[in-house]
Design a protein around this motif. Structure first.
Motif, mmCIF file in Angstrom:
data_model
loop_
_atom_site.group_PDB
_atom_site.id
_atom_site.type_symbol
_atom_site.label_atom_id
_atom_site.label_comp_id
_atom_site.label_asym_id
_atom_site.label_seq_id
_atom_site.Cartn_x
_atom_site.Cartn_y
_atom_site.Cartn_z
ATOM 1 N N THR A 18 4.990 55.826 7.095
ATOM 2 C CA THR A 18 6.050 55.737 6.253
ATOM 3 C C THR A 18 6.832 57.400 6.145
ATOM 4 O O THR A 18 7.624 56.823 4.703
ATOM 5 C CB THR A 18 5.669 54.734 4.889
ATOM 6 O OG1 THR A 18 4.667 56.033 5.037
ATOM 7 C CG2 THR A 18 4.908 53.843 5.411
ATOM 8 N N ASN A 19 7.452 58.045 6.653
ATOM 9 C CA ASN A 19 7.717 58.933 6.886
ATOM 10 C C ASN A 19 9.732 58.237 7.290
ATOM 11 O O ASN A 19 9.645 57.560 7.716
ATOM 12 C CB ASN A 19 7.412 60.178 8.318
ATOM 13 C CG ASN A 19 5.870 60.653 8.372
ATOM 14 O OD1 ASN A 19 5.779 60.156 6.407
ATOM 15 N ND2 ASN A 19 5.536 60.518 9.209
ATOM 16 N N GLU A 20 11.015 59.121 6.074
ATOM 17 C CA GLU A 20 11.923 58.019 5.709
ATOM 18 C C GLU A 20 12.795 59.160 7.055
ATOM 19 O O GLU A 20 12.508 59.939 7.112
ATOM 20 C CB GLU A 20 12.230 58.973 4.715
ATOM 21 C CG GLU A 20 13.595 58.620 4.220
ATOM 22 C CD GLU A 20 13.591 56.670 4.637
ATOM 23 O OE1 GLU A 20 11.883 55.795 4.313
ATOM 24 O OE2 GLU A 20 14.589 55.947 4.782
ATOM 25 N N GLY A 21 13.158 57.885 8.199
ATOM 26 C CA GLY A 21 13.814 58.813 9.550
ATOM 27 C C GLY A 21 14.165 57.320 10.328
ATOM 28 O O GLY A 21 13.639 56.276 10.308
ATOM 29 N N ILE A 22 15.230 57.810 11.528
ATOM 30 C CA ILE A 22 15.231 56.631 12.552
ATOM 31 C C ILE A 22 14.100 56.982 13.492
ATOM 32 O O ILE A 22 13.939 58.539 13.447
ATOM 33 C CB ILE A 22 16.573 56.735 12.715
ATOM 34 C CG1 ILE A 22 17.780 56.454 11.860
ATOM 35 C CG2 ILE A 22 16.945 56.690 14.457
ATOM 36 C CD1 ILE A 22 19.105 56.690 12.102
ATOM 37 N N GLY A 23 13.751 56.148 14.213
ATOM 38 C CA GLY A 23 12.551 56.199 14.855
ATOM 39 C C GLY A 23 12.550 56.869 15.987
ATOM 40 O O GLY A 23 14.258 56.794 17.128
ATOM 41 N N GLU A 24 12.785 58.209 17.339
ATOM 42 C CA GLU A 24 12.964 58.771 18.320
ATOM 43 C C GLU A 24 11.937 59.248 18.996
ATOM 44 O O GLU A 24 10.627 59.740 17.788
ATOM 45 C CB GLU A 24 13.356 60.000 17.599
ATOM 46 C CG GLU A 24 14.794 60.124 17.133
ATOM 47 C CD GLU A 24 15.809 61.159 17.655
ATOM 48 O OE1 GLU A 24 15.585 61.714 18.173
ATOM 49 O OE2 GLU A 24 16.292 61.327 16.138
ATOM 50 N N ALA A 25 11.724 59.277 20.216
ATOM 51 C CA ALA A 25 10.502 59.544 21.159
ATOM 52 C C ALA A 25 9.821 60.860 20.368
ATOM 53 O O ALA A 25 8.927 60.977 20.766
ATOM 54 C CB ALA A 25 10.746 59.165 22.495
ATOM 55 N N SER A 26 10.350 61.482 20.114
ATOM 56 C CA SER A 26 10.553 63.670 19.839
ATOM 57 C C SER A 26 9.478 63.040 18.067
ATOM 58 O O SER A 26 8.952 64.484 18.327
ATOM 59 C CB SER A 26 11.491 63.982 19.389
ATOM 60 O OG SER A 26 12.452 63.729 17.948
ATOM 61 N N ASP A 27 9.473 62.021 17.507
ATOM 62 C CA ASP A 27 8.496 61.702 16.570
ATOM 63 C C ASP A 27 7.023 61.568 17.301
ATOM 64 O O ASP A 27 6.012 62.261 16.298
ATOM 65 C CB ASP A 27 9.213 60.214 15.716
ATOM 66 C CG ASP A 27 10.403 60.460 15.523
ATOM 67 O OD1 ASP A 27 10.978 61.448 15.068
ATOM 68 O OD2 ASP A 27 10.545 58.872 14.752
ATOM 69 N N GLY A 28 6.817 61.126 17.984
ATOM 70 C CA GLY A 28 5.632 61.019 18.598
ATOM 71 C C GLY A 28 5.548 59.352 18.306
ATOM 72 O O GLY A 28 6.358 58.579 17.635
ATOM 73 N N LEU A 29 4.851 59.103 19.542
ATOM 74 C CA LEU A 29 5.100 57.738 19.375
ATOM 75 C C LEU A 29 3.918 56.991 18.647
ATOM 76 O O LEU A 29 4.421 56.168 18.164
ATOM 77 C CB LEU A 29 4.784 56.735 21.757
ATOM 78 C CG LEU A 29 6.063 56.764 21.685
ATOM 79 C CD1 LEU A 29 6.204 56.923 23.798
ATOM 80 C CD2 LEU A 29 7.405 56.940 22.091
ATOM 81 N N LEU A 30 2.945 57.989 18.749
ATOM 82 C CA LEU A 30 2.299 57.346 17.441
ATOM 83 C C LEU A 30 2.602 57.489 16.083
ATOM 84 O O LEU A 30 1.667 57.368 14.998
ATOM 85 C CB LEU A 30 0.617 58.043 17.987
ATOM 86 C CG LEU A 30 0.554 57.099 19.248
ATOM 87 C CD1 LEU A 30 -1.068 57.576 19.809
ATOM 88 C CD2 LEU A 30 -0.071 55.795 18.706
ATOM 89 N N SER A 31 3.559 58.156 15.822
ATOM 90 C CA SER A 31 3.933 58.638 14.549
ATOM 91 C C SER A 31 5.265 58.101 14.261
ATOM 92 O O SER A 31 6.585 59.242 14.282
ATOM 93 C CB SER A 31 3.650 60.173 14.414
ATOM 94 O OG SER A 31 4.059 61.269 14.678
ATOM 95 N N LEU A 32 5.680 57.019 14.080
ATOM 96 C CA LEU A 32 7.331 57.095 14.524
ATOM 97 C C LEU A 32 7.860 56.851 13.250
ATOM 98 O O LEU A 32 7.267 56.091 12.161
ATOM 99 C CB LEU A 32 7.800 55.446 15.277
ATOM 100 C CG LEU A 32 7.365 55.816 16.741
ATOM 101 C CD1 LEU A 32 7.658 54.790 16.810
ATOM 102 C CD2 LEU A 32 8.910 56.970 17.087
ATOM 103 N N ASP A 33 9.126 56.986 12.582
ATOM 104 C CA ASP A 33 9.605 57.276 11.479
ATOM 105 C C ASP A 33 10.027 55.929 11.209
ATOM 106 O O ASP A 33 10.531 55.157 11.950
ATOM 107 C CB ASP A 33 10.540 58.470 10.945
ATOM 108 C CG ASP A 33 10.103 60.005 10.957
ATOM 109 O OD1 ASP A 33 9.526 60.296 11.144
ATOM 110 O OD2 ASP A 33 11.242 60.979 11.435
ATOM 111 N N ARG A 34 10.053 55.225 9.561
ATOM 112 C CA ARG A 34 10.739 54.038 9.188
ATOM 113 C C ARG A 34 12.028 54.224 8.289
ATOM 114 O O ARG A 34 11.894 55.487 7.562
ATOM 115 C CB ARG A 34 9.530 53.129 8.922
ATOM 116 C CG ARG A 34 9.023 52.086 10.219
ATOM 117 C CD ARG A 34 8.254 51.266 9.623
ATOM 118 N NE ARG A 34 7.077 50.809 8.797
ATOM 119 C CZ ARG A 34 6.405 50.838 8.355
ATOM 120 N NH1 ARG A 34 6.525 48.970 8.322
ATOM 121 N NH2 ARG A 34 5.312 50.573 7.605
#
Ligand SMILES: [Zn+2]
Length: 318
Positions: A284-300
Motif C-alpha cells: 500500500t506504499n503510495e506510488g507508481i509500480g516500477e521494477a526498481s521497487d522490487g517485484l515483491l514490494s510494488l507501490d500502488r
C-alpha cells in the motif's frame, strides 16, 4: 519463213506456259504435301496443346486449391495470432512504469460503514474512472502482463494500468464486474482464501470467481486469514502465503503469481517467504509500480471515494 518465224514466235510462249504449269503443278503438289503434313502437325500440336492445357488447368486447379489452403492457413494463423497476442509488445528505453490502482469495495456507502468509508468507492465514481481510462486509451493489464512489463521492460500499449481490488468483496461480482464488462476491461481481485473457504457472507464465492475469470478477471492472493504479516513469524507468514496460493491454484485451476500484503504490512521475512510462492507482490506504499521497487514490494495508488477521474489521470500520467 514467215510462218516458221511465227511458229517459233508462238512455240516459245507455249513452252513458257507449259513450264509455268509444270511449276504450278509441282508447287501445288508441294503445297498439298506440306499442307497435309502441316495439318497432321497441327493436329498433333493441337493434341499436345490440349493435353498441355488439360495438365495446366489441372495444375491451376491444384494451385488454386493450394492457394486457398494457404489462404485458409493464413487466416487460421492470423486468427490464432489475434487470439493469442492481440497486441504488439514494444521494448522501452526508460524503465517501465505500471500504475497499479488499489480499490476495495464498490457500492453506495451505508451510514453504518463510516469507519471504513475510505475503502468504499461509489459505483458512479468507479464507472467515471473506468470510462475515462478507456477514453484516454489505457490498456488494462493482467498480473501476468504486469510481470512481463516489469521484467522484460516492454509494454503492450503506450499507456497501461493494472486495476487491483483487495479483500474479495461480493460487490466486485455484483457491481464492479458488470461495469468493467460493459467497457471490456479487466482487473485483479486479491482474495482472502480463508473467507472464501468459510463461505463468509459478502465475500466472493468460487463459482463467481470462475465465472468472472472466464471473462478476463483475475484472482490472486491476499493470504488465508488477512493477518498483519509484519508481526508474524517467518513460518507463519510462509504458511499464510503458500496455503493461499495452493487453494487458488487448485480451485481456479491456475498458477497464482501475485499477492497483496494485508493492509500493506510486511517485513524482510515477508519478502523472503513471498519469493517462494509468488512472482509479484503489491503493497500500500503510495506510488507508481516500477521494477526498481522490487517485484515483491510494488507501490500502488490508493483510490479514495473522493478520487475524481481527473485526479486519477493526473496521478498516473506523471
Ligand atoms: Zn485487505
Amino acid at each position: 519463213m514467215e510462218k516458221r518465224r511465227q511458229d517459233k514466235k508462238h512455240r516459245h510462249p507455249l513452252v513458257i506456259v507449259n513450264i509455268m504449269l509444270l511449276f504450278a503443278c509441282i508447287l501445288a503438289v508441294i503445297f498439298l504435301v506440306v499442307t497435309a503434313k502441316q495439318k497432321h502437325f497441327d493436329l498433333s500440336i493441337k493434341g499436345i496443346q490440349s493435353a498441355l492445357q488439360q495438365t495446366s488447368s489441372e495444375q491451376a486447379k491444384t494451385k488454386k486449391s493450394t492457394t486457398s489452403t494457404s489462404k485458409e492457413s493464413q487466416q487460421t494463423s492470423s486468427a490464432s495470432h489475434a487470439s493469442k497476442t492481440k497486441t504488439t509488445w514494444t521494448k522501452q528505453t526508460d524503465p517501465v512504469k505500471v500504475p497499479i490502482l488499489m480499490y476495495h469495495a464498490i457500492h453506495v456507502m451505508d451510514a453504518s460503514e463510516s469507519a471504513s468509508a475510505n475503502l468504499i468507492v461509489d459505483p458512479t465514481t468507479f464507472e467515471s474512472h473506468i470510462k475515462r481510462l478507456v477514453d484516454e486509451g489505457y490498456y488494462f493489464l493482467s498480473p501476468e502482463e504486469a510481470y512481463r512489463a516489469l521484467t522484460k521492460n516492454e509494454l503492450p500499449a503506450k499507456k497501461v494500468v493494472w486495476l487491483t481490488f483487495d479483500d474479495g468483496n461480493e460487490d466486485f461480482y455484483t457491481i464492479a464486474y458488470p461495469i468493467m464488462k460493459k467497457y471490456g476491461v479487466k482487473a485483479t481481485n486479491n482474495v482472502i482464501t480463508g473467507f472464501v473457504q468459510e463461505g463468509r457472507n459478502s465475500n466472493l464465492t468460487i463459482d463467481q470467481m470462475l465465472e468472472m475469470k472466464a471473462n478476463g478477471m483475475s484472482f490472486q492472493s491476499h493470504t488465508v486469514n488477512h493477518p498483519d504479516l509484519s508481526t508474524k513469524s517467518a513460518d507463519s507468514q510462509a504458511s499464510e502465503m503458500s496455503e493461499a496460493k495452493s487453494f487458488l491454484d487448485e480451485k481456479l485451476s491456475q498458477d497464482t503469481i501475485a499477492i497483496a500484503y494485508p493492509s500493506g504490512r510486511y517485513n524482510s521475512d515477508t519478502l523472503t517467504q513471498a519469493a517462494s510462492s509468488y512472482k509479484l507482490a503489491v503493497t500500500t506504499n503510495e506510488g507508481i509500480g516500477e521494477a526498481s521497487d522490487g517485484l515483491l514490494s510494488l507501490d500502488r495508488i490508493r483510490i479514495l471515494p473522493t478520487t475524481t477521474a481527473d485526479d486519477l489521470i493526473s496521478t498516473i500520467s506523471n
